[in-house]
Enzyme design. Sequence first.
Site, PDB file in Angstrom:
ATOM      1  N   ASP A 240       0.898  -1.312  -0.075  1.00  0.00           N
ATOM      2  CA  ASP A 240       0.041  -0.200  -0.074  1.00  0.00           C
ATOM      3  C   ASP A 240       0.768   1.362  -0.136  1.00  0.00           C
ATOM      4  OD1 ASP A 240      -2.466   1.418   0.046  1.00  0.00           O
ATOM      5  OD2 ASP A 240      -2.629   1.624   2.171  1.00  0.00           O
ATOM      6  N   ASP A 257       2.778   2.382   8.000  1.00  0.00           N
ATOM      7  CA  ASP A 257       1.637   1.672   7.728  1.00  0.00           C
ATOM      8  C   ASP A 257       1.859   0.555   7.007  1.00  0.00           C
ATOM      9  OD1 ASP A 257      -1.052   1.115   7.776  1.00  0.00           O
ATOM     10  OD2 ASP A 257      -1.473   2.364   5.954  1.00  0.00           O
TER      11      ASP A 257
END
Length: 306
Positions: A240, A257
């Site tokens: 991502d 993240d």
Amino acid sequence: MSFEYELSDSSSDLHSRRADLTGEESRSDPAGAFVVEFHPVDEELGRDQRWSTWLEVERGSRGPEPRPSWVVTEQAAIDTELGVLKTGKEADVFLLERAVEAIGDNPAKSSLLAAKRYRTEEHRSFHRSTSYVEGRRTRNSRDSRAMAKKTSHGRGVAAGQWAYAEWDALNRLWKAGVPVPYPVQVDGTELLMEFIDDGEGGAAPRLAQVRPSKELLGVYFEQLRNGMRELARAGLAHGDLSPYNVLAQAERIVMIDLPQVVDIVGNPKGMDFLMRDCHNMATWFTNRGLEIDEQELFTDLLTMVF
């Protein structure tokens, strides 16, 4: 404050009776009394405080060694919540100070941490695609059944799985030299990690928010490519990666993240995720004036995998 304790008459009688029975002379207390000195400790914590949870978690849930010198491991440390850094669709990130006062010859010590707390399923507004987790298994069969039935226990397990997935990824990537925050500890659905600041007390901006010079842009890209190479060498893709999941700390970039890191070979869509990471980052750098060929970047990373 002090307390004095003296031997009672009954205690003296017992000594005398023992001497009579054994023929031994009673040993008298040379001081006749002893004094205990203690210093009261204020255990009243504020509403946004707690005692450090460092020693409450299992050894495997504490950061990898060698640990940076700023990590506070003292049992007497206090965690103070200072505010919200970011609210997200599946987790919120808070700013935490872990500090311990000077004790004897040991100086005071403190550090700022980012506390990422994953929400349970019913409190999330976003669910990560199952494509990310293909091939992952839950070791505990009871947990697997609870997750399938979506019980309250199962929802908690699911949230904790994302926290531990990110914890495992951070540990692995930190050791591999990938530019990620140092993972301090994980406890249930809460992950504590290094706070990446802007050098002035605030949080470092996301790459999408900065407008670096062309020279600094090149520095950023080289760091990013090296980080992606180390990920690929470990057989992983971020999954991502975008300018919103990269922090710019002065001349240093940090990837964040990471709960969805993807096994490039083991996941059927691993190559697709890697290509998407390349496309996202190549597009951003190209739009900022540094021409990056996403196919060339993709091919370069594949040489690290095979």
